[in-house]
Design an enzyme around this catalytic site. Sequence first.
Site, short mmCIF file in Angstrom:
data_model
loop_
_atom_site.label_atom_id
_atom_site.label_comp_id
_atom_site.label_asym_id
_atom_site.label_seq_id
_atom_site.Cartn_x
_atom_site.Cartn_y
_atom_site.Cartn_z
CG HIS A 211 -1.99 1.03 1.15
ND1 HIS A 211 -1.75 2.36 1.44
CD2 HIS A 211 -3.28 0.95 0.76
CE1 HIS A 211 -2.87 3.04 1.24
NE2 HIS A 211 -3.81 2.21 0.83
CB SER B 176 -11.75 9.28 -3.09
OG SER B 176 -10.76 9.88 -2.28
P1 PGA Z 1 -9.69 5.85 0.37
O1 PGA Z 1 -8.49 4.79 0.59
O2 PGA Z 1 -10.85 5.08 -0.17
O3 PGA Z 1 -9.95 6.42 1.74
O4 PGA Z 1 -9.19 6.85 -0.60
C1 PGA Z 1 -8.25 3.75 -0.31
C2 PGA Z 1 -7.01 2.99 0.09
O5 PGA Z 1 -6.06 3.62 0.55
O6 PGA Z 1 -6.96 1.76 -0.04
#
Ligand code: PGA
Length: 255
Positions: free
Chosen positions: A96, A214
Site C-alpha cells: 500500500h 476515494s
Molecule cells: P480511500 O483509501 O478510499 O480512503 O481513498 C483507499 C485505500 O487507501 O486503499
Amino acid sequence: MRKFLIAGNWKMNCTPSEAALLLEGIKEKKGEVSEEVDVLVCPPFVSLSMAVNYLHETDIQVGAQNMHFESSGAYTGEISASMIAESGCNYVILGHSERREYFNEDDELINKKIGQAISNDLAPILCVGESLEQRKAGEQKMVVGKQIRAALEGINTDQVLNVVIAYEPIWAIGTGETATPEQAQQMHKFIRDLVSEIYDSDVATSLRILYGGSMKPANADELLSQPDVDGGLIGGASLDADSFTEIITIAEKLS
Ligand code: PGA
C-alpha cells in the site's frame, strides 16, 4: 467473466469493540451477497480472529493489511503470513502507498512479501499507483509498470493467478479526489496488457484489478462500469456500514 471484489481497507481505524460494531452493521445489511461479488474486510491485526469468527457463516471474507516477508523469527512486533492464514484470513494487502511512503517499503521488499503470502495460501492484493507529481509529469504508466514488474519478479504463472492488483493513484487516496472513470480504465487496461506481456492473455483475463482512491457510493457505479475495473479497494467509505454495503449493492447490480 471476472467476479467483482469489493474490499474494505480499514487502515489504523477501529478498536476491537468499534470493529465489532462495524461488522455487525455490515453483516446485518449484507451477510448474504450475490454469487457474482466477493466481499472482503481488512481490519487491524488485533481484530482479525474476531472478524473471522463473527463472519464465518456469511459470504464475507477477512484479510490483513500487511505482513512480514520472513516466515518466523526474531522480528519483534511483526506478523507472519502463516499467522494470518491460520487466523482464517484469505487475503493480505501488500505494498500500500502508505506503507511505501511511511515505512519505506520498496519494490524488492514487496516482492518478497508477495512470494511469502502465496506460499501460505494468502491472496496478495498488490497496491500500485503514482503520485500527483508523477501524474503531472505523465509518468504514471512508467511508475506503475515498474512497480508491477518488480513486485511480480520470480512469481510464476500458477502463482500469479492468486494475485489481485489494486491501482490506487496516490493523489486520490483519502483526498476525496477520484480518478475519472476514463483515467481509471486507461490505467487498468495498461496493467492488464502488461500482465499479458509478462505472463499470457489467459492470466491477464482472469486477473482482478481493483480501483482504489476515494471510491464511494456516489462514484462506484461509473468506476465499476469500466470494462477493466474488477472491484474496489475502499478506505474511508468502508468504515461506514451503509456506504460500504451500498457499494456492494452497486457491484451486484452491475454483475
Ligand atoms: P480511500 O483509501 O478510499 O480512503 O481513498 C483507499 C485505500 O487507501 O486503499
